[in-house]
Design an enzyme around this catalytic site. Sequence first.
Site, short mmCIF file in Angstrom:
data_model
loop_
_atom_site.label_atom_id
_atom_site.label_comp_id
_atom_site.label_asym_id
_atom_site.label_seq_id
_atom_site.Cartn_x
_atom_site.Cartn_y
_atom_site.Cartn_z
N ARG A 260 0.88 -0.90 0.21
CA ARG A 260 0.57 -0.03 0.41
C ARG A 260 1.07 1.09 -0.28
O ARG A 260 1.79 1.33 0.83
CB ARG A 260 -0.53 -0.19 1.29
CG ARG A 260 -2.33 1.05 1.21
CD ARG A 260 -2.54 1.01 2.30
NE ARG A 260 -1.95 1.85 3.42
CZ ARG A 260 -0.93 2.00 4.73
NH1 ARG A 260 -1.81 1.14 5.60
NH2 ARG A 260 -0.46 3.07 5.14
N HIS A 264 -3.45 4.69 4.33
CA HIS A 264 -4.83 3.45 4.46
C HIS A 264 -5.59 4.49 3.80
O HIS A 264 -6.36 3.60 2.78
CB HIS A 264 -5.24 2.99 5.82
CG HIS A 264 -6.11 2.26 6.33
ND1 HIS A 264 -6.24 1.49 5.82
CD2 HIS A 264 -7.20 2.53 7.18
CE1 HIS A 264 -7.35 0.94 6.18
NE2 HIS A 264 -8.50 1.54 6.71
N TYR A 273 4.18 5.83 11.17
CA TYR A 273 3.61 4.19 12.05
C TYR A 273 4.86 3.69 11.11
O TYR A 273 5.39 2.43 11.38
CB TYR A 273 2.99 3.61 12.20
CG TYR A 273 1.82 3.81 11.15
CD1 TYR A 273 1.98 2.58 10.38
CD2 TYR A 273 1.05 4.87 11.05
CE1 TYR A 273 1.06 2.27 8.80
CE2 TYR A 273 -0.11 4.44 9.40
CZ TYR A 273 -0.03 3.56 9.26
OH TYR A 273 -0.70 3.99 7.60
C1 LIG Z 1 -15.09 -5.82 11.58
C2 LIG Z 1 -14.12 -4.55 11.40
N1 LIG Z 1 -12.93 -4.31 12.17
C3 LIG Z 1 -12.30 -3.65 12.57
C4 LIG Z 1 -12.64 -2.76 11.40
C5 LIG Z 1 -11.89 -0.80 11.22
N2 LIG Z 1 -10.60 -1.61 9.73
C6 LIG Z 1 -11.37 -0.53 8.67
S1 LIG Z 1 -10.12 -0.97 8.18
C7 LIG Z 1 -8.80 -2.17 8.57
C8 LIG Z 1 -7.64 -2.42 8.28
C9 LIG Z 1 -7.84 -3.69 7.79
O1 LIG Z 1 -6.40 -4.40 6.59
P1 LIG Z 1 -6.61 -5.18 5.67
O2 LIG Z 1 -7.55 -6.37 6.20
O3 LIG Z 1 -5.49 -5.05 5.76
O4 LIG Z 1 -6.62 -4.37 4.49
P2 LIG Z 1 -6.31 -3.02 3.70
O5 LIG Z 1 -7.29 -1.48 4.45
O6 LIG Z 1 -5.10 -3.27 4.02
O7 LIG Z 1 -6.38 -3.13 2.22
C10 LIG Z 1 -9.86 -1.73 10.40
C11 LIG Z 1 -9.36 -3.18 11.06
C12 LIG Z 1 -13.76 -3.19 10.17
N3 LIG Z 1 -14.27 -1.43 9.74
N4 LIG Z 1 -13.93 -3.95 10.81
#
Ligand SMILES: Cc1ncc(C[n+]2csc(CCOP(=O)(O)OP(=O)(O)O)c2C)c(N)n1
Length: 371
Positions: A260, A264, A273
Amino acid sequence: MTAEAPRGADAPPELIQLLTPEGERVEHPDYDIELTTEEVRSLYRDLVLVRRIDLEAVALQRQGELGLWASLLGQEAAQIGSGRALTDADMAFPTYREHGVAWCRDVDPVKLLGMFRGVNHGGWDPYEHNFHLYTIVIGSQTLHGVGYAMGVQRDGAEAATIVYFGDGATSQGDVNESFIWASVFNAPVVFFCQNNQWAISEPLEKQTRIPLYKRASGFGFPGIRVDGNDVFACLAVTRKALADARNGLGPTLIEAFTYRMGAHTTSDDPTRYRVANELEAWKLKDPIERVKAYLFKNQLADQEFFEKVDAEADALGKDVRRRCLELPDPEPQAMFDHVYGGPHALVDEEREQYLAYLASFENGAETGAGR
Ligand SMILES: Cc1ncc(C[n+]2csc(CCOP(=O)(O)OP(=O)(O)O)c2C)c(N)n1
Ligand SMILES: [Mg+2]
């Protein structure tokens, strides 16, 4: 690997790669792919156009025109490679970052922007594009996708389902449950994990002690790691996994090893971070540059072609911006419309309260009804 490495984690994982970061073609015994010059040019065009849409969306958010945007910067090859592997009949379940896959499914980018502008609830008909609505609840779409795939299986149809999720999502119960269901029922599904190394501020080391693709074997289906910045390899590997699903061979986990490159979302500041040289290292593996180098070195495209694609990208960016700004604002009470499938007393009450509150401004006196 250091002496502290977990047992079993010492074998270097195999990464399927067909195009090096320098734009050199690599042969692979199982995953080779024949692409015509036209097909390679077309993939290049896709990569450039989706990056441009993404760039425009980030700019729109910075200018206050979108509430939020989740950038796909760096993940273009993973999304275009896998997205172009799909047939019309296949179904895709995205997260909130799959703008490149949406492009491959012919979803108007302005509809994606509308969701992040808060003027629609997704904005496209999933059945029209065989592309489900964006899912923000991390990992939940893996269950939806497996359920859908099991339905396709019971209909006796020959279509595959692909489910997208991130490295962080692999820690969710939903994802692990979906792996079990898919495995036990031999569902025609491809799990496409974009390992972009980060889950907001959590690095991959906080999600797993083994390469993610290896998790699949514990569930009883194949897992494979592909260079997620190599559009040829992503296309080849996903095509094979989708064909296996259609042919009754069951699920596959694809781990697209990528990065990425942006934040985010636009609400995040990654400089808090992660170190800058990590990004610099990944810039050398840029998914677009390597296709450009390949086309150029092999004289499959000239300067005029690249300039034409850039001009098309600029025109697309302008068009997306103009149409985004022209999106009509919904009526304020519309936010109560789809909370439940049918009428609901509490929602009706809240709507009335809210309308009275809004009306209080017109009457010149604040009634306090909205408090
Ligand atoms: C069930 C849930 N827990 C927490 C969140 C908050 N949240 C949004 S994105 C994220 C991280 C996701 O990381 P990843 O699966 O690696 O996907 P990326 O964003 O890197 O594409 C979190 C914890 C959420 N949206 N849904
Ligand atoms: Mg991630």
